[in-house]
Design a protein around this motif. Structure first.
Motif, PDB file in Angstrom:
ATOM      1  N   ARG A 182       0.856  -1.179   0.000  1.00  0.00           N
ATOM      2  CA  ARG A 182       0.000   0.000   0.000  1.00  0.00           C
ATOM      3  C   ARG A 182       0.892   1.228   0.000  1.00  0.00           C
ATOM      4  NH1 ARG A 182      -5.276  -0.974   1.149  1.00  0.00           N
ATOM      5  NH2 ARG A 182      -5.608   1.173   1.825  1.00  0.00           N
ATOM      6  N   SER A 183       1.125   1.777  -1.179  1.00  0.00           N
ATOM      7  CA  SER A 183       2.035   2.916  -1.316  1.00  0.00           C
ATOM      8  C   SER A 183       1.241   4.206  -1.432  1.00  0.00           C
ATOM      9  CB  SER A 183       2.925   2.736  -2.548  1.00  0.00           C
ATOM     10  OG  SER A 183       3.766   1.615  -2.377  1.00  0.00           O
ATOM     11  N   ASP A 184       1.665   5.193  -0.697  1.00  0.00           N
ATOM     12  CA  ASP A 184       0.981   6.483  -0.628  1.00  0.00           C
ATOM     13  C   ASP A 184       0.879   7.134  -1.998  1.00  0.00           C
ATOM     14  OD1 ASP A 184      -0.085   8.877   0.568  1.00  0.00           O
ATOM     15  OD2 ASP A 184       1.898   9.768   0.258  1.00  0.00           O
ATOM     16  N   GLY A 185      -0.334   7.473  -2.399  1.00  0.00           N
ATOM     17  CA  GLY A 185      -0.554   8.215  -3.633  1.00  0.00           C
ATOM     18  C   GLY A 185      -0.473   7.420  -4.911  1.00  0.00           C
ATOM     19  N   PHE A 186      -0.279   6.109  -4.834  1.00  0.00           N
ATOM     20  CA  PHE A 186      -0.085   5.320  -6.049  1.00  0.00           C
ATOM     21  C   PHE A 186      -1.303   5.340  -6.967  1.00  0.00           C
ATOM     22  CE2 PHE A 186       3.583   2.094  -6.231  1.00  0.00           C
ATOM     23  CZ  PHE A 186       4.496   3.078  -5.890  1.00  0.00           C
ATOM     24  N   ASP A 187      -2.510   5.384  -6.402  1.00  0.00           N
ATOM     25  CA  ASP A 187      -3.671   5.328  -7.282  1.00  0.00           C
ATOM     26  C   ASP A 187      -3.801   6.602  -8.121  1.00  0.00           C
ATOM     27  OD1 ASP A 187      -4.300   6.881  -5.112  1.00  0.00           O
ATOM     28  OD2 ASP A 187      -6.381   6.209  -4.983  1.00  0.00           O
ATOM     29  N   PRO A 229      -1.369   5.595 -12.911  1.00  0.00           N
ATOM     30  CA  PRO A 229      -1.889   5.651 -14.291  1.00  0.00           C
ATOM     31  C   PRO A 229      -1.044   6.510 -15.234  1.00  0.00           C
ATOM     32  CG  PRO A 229      -3.695   5.751 -12.731  1.00  0.00           C
ATOM     33  CD  PRO A 229      -2.432   5.880 -11.922  1.00  0.00           C
ATOM     34  N   PRO A 230      -0.675   7.766 -14.870  1.00  0.00           N
ATOM     35  CA  PRO A 230       0.157   8.538 -15.803  1.00  0.00           C
ATOM     36  C   PRO A 230       1.565   7.979 -15.962  1.00  0.00           C
ATOM     37  CG  PRO A 230      -0.213   9.775 -13.780  1.00  0.00           C
ATOM     38  CD  PRO A 230      -1.128   8.598 -13.736  1.00  0.00           C
ATOM     39  N   ILE A 231       2.132   7.409 -14.900  1.00  0.00           N
ATOM     40  CA  ILE A 231       3.460   6.804 -15.009  1.00  0.00           C
ATOM     41  C   ILE A 231       3.428   5.651 -16.013  1.00  0.00           C
ATOM     42  CG2 ILE A 231       5.096   5.317 -13.781  1.00  0.00           C
ATOM     43  CD1 ILE A 231       4.792   7.141 -11.363  1.00  0.00           C
ATOM     44  N   GLY A 272      -1.935   0.207 -16.391  1.00  0.00           N
ATOM     45  CA  GLY A 272      -2.336   1.570 -16.063  1.00  0.00           C
ATOM     46  C   GLY A 272      -3.844   1.705 -15.971  1.00  0.00           C
ATOM     47  N   SER A 273      -4.560   1.034 -16.874  1.00  0.00           N
ATOM     48  CA  SER A 273      -6.026   1.062 -16.838  1.00  0.00           C
ATOM     49  C   SER A 273      -6.561   0.418 -15.568  1.00  0.00           C
ATOM     50  CB  SER A 273      -6.602   0.336 -18.060  1.00  0.00           C
ATOM     51  OG  SER A 273      -6.268   1.007 -19.250  1.00  0.00           O
ATOM     52  N   ARG A 274      -5.896  -0.635 -15.114  1.00  0.00           N
ATOM     53  CA  ARG A 274      -6.323  -1.283 -13.865  1.00  0.00           C
ATOM     54  C   ARG A 274      -6.183  -0.322 -12.692  1.00  0.00           C
ATOM     55  NH1 ARG A 274      -4.459  -3.847  -9.491  1.00  0.00           N
ATOM     56  NH2 ARG A 274      -2.273  -3.458 -10.002  1.00  0.00           N
ATOM     57  N   TRP A 275      -5.034   0.355 -12.614  1.00  0.00           N
ATOM     58  CA  TRP A 275      -4.820   1.324 -11.548  1.00  0.00           C
ATOM     59  C   TRP A 275      -5.826   2.470 -11.640  1.00  0.00           C
ATOM     60  CZ3 TRP A 275      -2.019   1.330  -7.191  1.00  0.00           C
ATOM     61  CH2 TRP A 275      -0.997   0.394  -7.057  1.00  0.00           C
ATOM     62  N   ARG A 321      -9.411   7.032 -19.788  1.00  0.00           N
ATOM     63  CA  ARG A 321      -9.821   7.043 -21.197  1.00  0.00           C
ATOM     64  C   ARG A 321      -8.615   7.026 -22.120  1.00  0.00           C
ATOM     65  NH1 ARG A 321     -11.277  12.728 -23.962  1.00  0.00           N
ATOM     66  NH2 ARG A 321     -10.386  12.175 -25.989  1.00  0.00           N
ATOM     67  N   PHE A 322      -7.579   7.765 -21.776  1.00  0.00           N
ATOM     68  CA  PHE A 322      -6.416   7.872 -22.652  1.00  0.00           C
ATOM     69  C   PHE A 322      -5.570   6.610 -22.626  1.00  0.00           C
ATOM     70  CE2 PHE A 322      -7.705  12.114 -21.325  1.00  0.00           C
ATOM     71  CZ  PHE A 322      -7.957  12.685 -22.560  1.00  0.00           C
ATOM     72  N   LEU A 323      -5.560   5.931 -21.500  1.00  0.00           N
ATOM     73  CA  LEU A 323      -4.892   4.629 -21.449  1.00  0.00           C
ATOM     74  C   LEU A 323      -5.599   3.639 -22.380  1.00  0.00           C
ATOM     75  CD1 LEU A 323      -4.243   4.612 -17.639  1.00  0.00           C
ATOM     76  CD2 LEU A 323      -2.454   4.111 -19.324  1.00  0.00           C
ATOM     77  N   ARG A 324      -6.929   3.652 -22.343  1.00  0.00           N
ATOM     78  CA  ARG A 324      -7.678   2.759 -23.234  1.00  0.00           C
ATOM     79  C   ARG A 324      -7.434   3.123 -24.699  1.00  0.00           C
ATOM     80  NH1 ARG A 324     -11.719   3.506 -19.120  1.00  0.00           N
ATOM     81  NH2 ARG A 324     -12.704   5.168 -20.336  1.00  0.00           N
ATOM     82  N   GLU A 325      -7.360   4.413 -25.001  1.00  0.00           N
ATOM     83  CA  GLU A 325      -7.146   4.831 -26.390  1.00  0.00           C
ATOM     84  C   GLU A 325      -5.751   4.462 -26.876  1.00  0.00           C
ATOM     85  OE1 GLU A 325     -10.292   8.579 -26.606  1.00  0.00           O
ATOM     86  OE2 GLU A 325      -8.142   8.982 -26.347  1.00  0.00           O
ATOM     87  N   HIS A 326      -4.756   4.559 -26.005  1.00  0.00           N
ATOM     88  CA  HIS A 326      -3.405   4.136 -26.404  1.00  0.00           C
ATOM     89  C   HIS A 326      -3.367   2.630 -26.648  1.00  0.00           C
ATOM     90  CE1 HIS A 326      -2.106   8.160 -25.258  1.00  0.00           C
ATOM     91  NE2 HIS A 326      -0.916   7.885 -25.772  1.00  0.00           N
ATOM     92  N   LEU A 327      -4.049   1.860 -25.797  1.00  0.00           N
ATOM     93  CA  LEU A 327      -4.119   0.422 -26.022  1.00  0.00           C
ATOM     94  C   LEU A 327      -4.867   0.117 -27.315  1.00  0.00           C
ATOM     95  CD1 LEU A 327      -3.551  -2.433 -25.049  1.00  0.00           C
ATOM     96  CD2 LEU A 327      -5.614  -2.315 -23.633  1.00  0.00           C
ATOM     97  N   ALA A 328      -5.909   0.885 -27.597  1.00  0.00           N
ATOM     98  CA  ALA A 328      -6.649   0.706 -28.850  1.00  0.00           C
ATOM     99  C   ALA A 328      -5.747   0.960 -30.055  1.00  0.00           C
ATOM    100  CB  ALA A 328      -7.853   1.645 -28.885  1.00  0.00           C
ATOM    101  N   LEU A 329      -4.862   1.938 -29.954  1.00  0.00           N
ATOM    102  CA  LEU A 329      -3.944   2.218 -31.058  1.00  0.00           C
ATOM    103  C   LEU A 329      -3.015   1.034 -31.312  1.00  0.00           C
ATOM    104  CD1 LEU A 329      -2.813   4.142 -33.175  1.00  0.00           C
ATOM    105  CD2 LEU A 329      -1.347   5.130 -31.399  1.00  0.00           C
TER     106      LEU A 329
END
Length: 508
Positions: free
Chosen positions: A133-138, A142-144, A168-171, A182-190
């Protein structure tokens, strides 16, 4: 909205300890959804507050970087943050990741994609070793992971990129959905769309946004992946892509990390429409390749894909010599499936279906989760076309594989590569009417040389002038010229050296 109200209330009441807590928990959410409020924080914060909470000096640098091309951090800010992290006895995992991310941004801005990909492996190691359980990870994960996925994508590790985007989408959905989800899903879609898994890509995309976000915002920087993926999916289903859709592929997108994918989309749209306007896209790609940085070098995924697209466009307008020149570029990515497809199509256009079969059968050089060209919908179509041209028939197994691949991936654009004879075989098995599908490429019947034509070729190989060839064959120079013109036409050659080269390949 609730988080924004909380931050605004903390600012209004000058509760800077509360501001610190809110930024620690939600910085990237604020950066995505209310950047103006975030700017107010950094404008009103005192120097003493930044000294008390050094992490937010880095947050400020990240927010300011959004207005720069490539979102490159100010070096003095990232260096100061790195020194602060090193001074801590037990630095937080998020701060260690912050240092690594700053380096990753720098490598990507410089075009060092392989080094960036290697650094991503280190970042993933840091994540794996972090406390449960790391502080601030959620908020930060995703952006990392999105940036890590982009690095893997640019290094031609599509499997690694897809893994980062998926994680990233899971997080991003562990609690209230992160705005970057949304942007993680769009990158995966690409990723899916570039590997012709169009049905999977479409399922991730959802509805198109009504308009682009404001420039110089995080959302604006992240939108190109979804724009390109949507155009690829629409083209794959042979929907008409409107000019306004292509207008979205502006100079900003073409100058971005995925600019090459935008050009690839242009090429696909042009070819799917029957090749009209091909010369404009040819000139555009040539300009990018001639003025581009090492990001479009032949050995990169960008450089290899664009050259394969360029060859395909030359093939669609009938300039096979230009296509041959492009496909012979030294240093092209050796396992690029797009390159294999263009080479196989070139062989079919030259009347060499057995060579096309050989290329697709021997495409065993793929690694790192990449897809064999033969198992992409387009590659499967070319394989069946070559099998039919070589043997006079196509096996039921091949036919069913091709049809199931097209239907499963909704990759109807691949049918533009099918010969007329193959289309008749496939028509009952495809889940749409294939009549009227453009046929931008005209494959030659297998070229078989007569004994006399072989004599002319042999003479061309050993005698430098028409008169000497005529003397060797005991015919007039005009007769030689007539034989040579007919020979060039049959081989699809434009000159002596090309004819000799093609004839040699036919005999292999």
């Amino acid at each position: 909205m609730g988080m924004a109200c909380g931050l605004a209330d903390a600012l209004d009441s000058h509760d800077w300890d509360r501001v610190n807590d809110l930024l620690n928990a939600n910085f990237f959410r604020y950066l995505m959804d209310c950047p103006q409020l975030l700017s107010r924080v950094f404008q009103e914060a005192s120097a003493e507050w930044f000294e008390t909470y050094p992490r937010h000096a880095m947050s400020r640098a990240i927010a300011e970087a959004v207005s720069r091309p490539g979102m490159v951090l100010d070096p003095s800010s990232s260096d100061a943050f790195q020194r602060w992290v090193k001074m801590r006895t037990l630095p937080a995992a998020r701060d260690v990741l912050g240092v690594q991310q700053a380096r990753l941004r720098e490598l990507l801005a410089q075009g060092w994609c392989r080094d960036a990909s290697a650094l991503v492996d280190g970042i993933l190691g840091t994540i794996s070793a972090a406390p449960h359980r790391s502080d601030g990870f959620d908020d930060v994960m995703p952006p990392i992971l999105l940036r890590c996925g982009v690095a893997k994508f640019l290094a031609d590790d599509f499997a690694g990129a897809a893994g980062c985007f998926s994680e990233g989408s899971r997080w991003a959905t562990l609690r209230a959905e992160h705005p970057i989800a949304r942007f993680l899903r769009e990158h995966l879609a690409l990723i899916h769309a570039l590997q012709e898994r169009f049905s999977a890509a479409g399922a991730l995309l959802g509805e198109s946004p009504a308009a682009r976000s404001e420039p110089h915002t995080m959302r604006y920087h992240l939108e190109p992946a979804g724009i390109v993926a949507r155009i690829l999916v629409r083209t794959a289903s042979l929907d008409v892509v409107a000019p306004c859709d292509l207008e979205q592929l502006d100079d900003v997108i073409e100058a971005s990390d995925i600019g090459w994918a935008a050009l690839h989309a242009r090429a696909l749209v042009t070819a799917a429409g029957g090749g009209g306007g091909a010369w404009g896209v040819i000139h555009r790609i040539n300009t990018v390749l001639s003025t581009g940085s090492r990001g479009t070098a032949p050995a990169t995924i960008a450089g290899s894909t664009l050259r394969a697209d360029l060859a395909g466009l030359y093939q669609s307008v009938g300039d096979l010599a230009a296509a041959e020149s492009v496909l012979s570029t030294p240093g092209l990515l050796p396992r690029g499936e797009r390159l294999i497809i263009s080479l196989a199509r070139q062989a079919l256009l030259r009347g060499r279906p057995s060579h096309a079969l050989s290329l697709l059968r021997n495409d065993g050089r793929v690694t790192g989760g990449a897809v064999s060209a033969r198992h992409l919908p387009t590659g499967a179509i070319l394989y069946a076309t070559a099998e039919l041209a070589t043997a006079g028939e196509v096996s039921r197994t091949t036919l069913e594989f091709v049809a199931s691949t097209i239907n499963h991936h909704q990759a109807h654009v691949a049918l533009t590569h099918a010969s007329r004879a193959l289309r008749k075989e496939l028509a009952p098995l495809i889940e749409r009417d294939i009549a009227g599908i453009p046929a931008p490429w005209r494959y030659q019947v297998r070229a078989e040389l007569t004994p006399r034509e072989r004599e002319v070729l042999a003479a061309l190989a050993t005698h430098p002038t028409v008169d000497e060839v005529a003397a060797a064959l005991h015919v007039s120079p005009n007769t030689v010229k007539t034989h040579v013109r007919a020979l060039y036409q049959k081989l699809g050659a434009h000159n002596r050296s090309e004819a000799l080269s093609l004839a040699q390949r036919m005999s292999q």
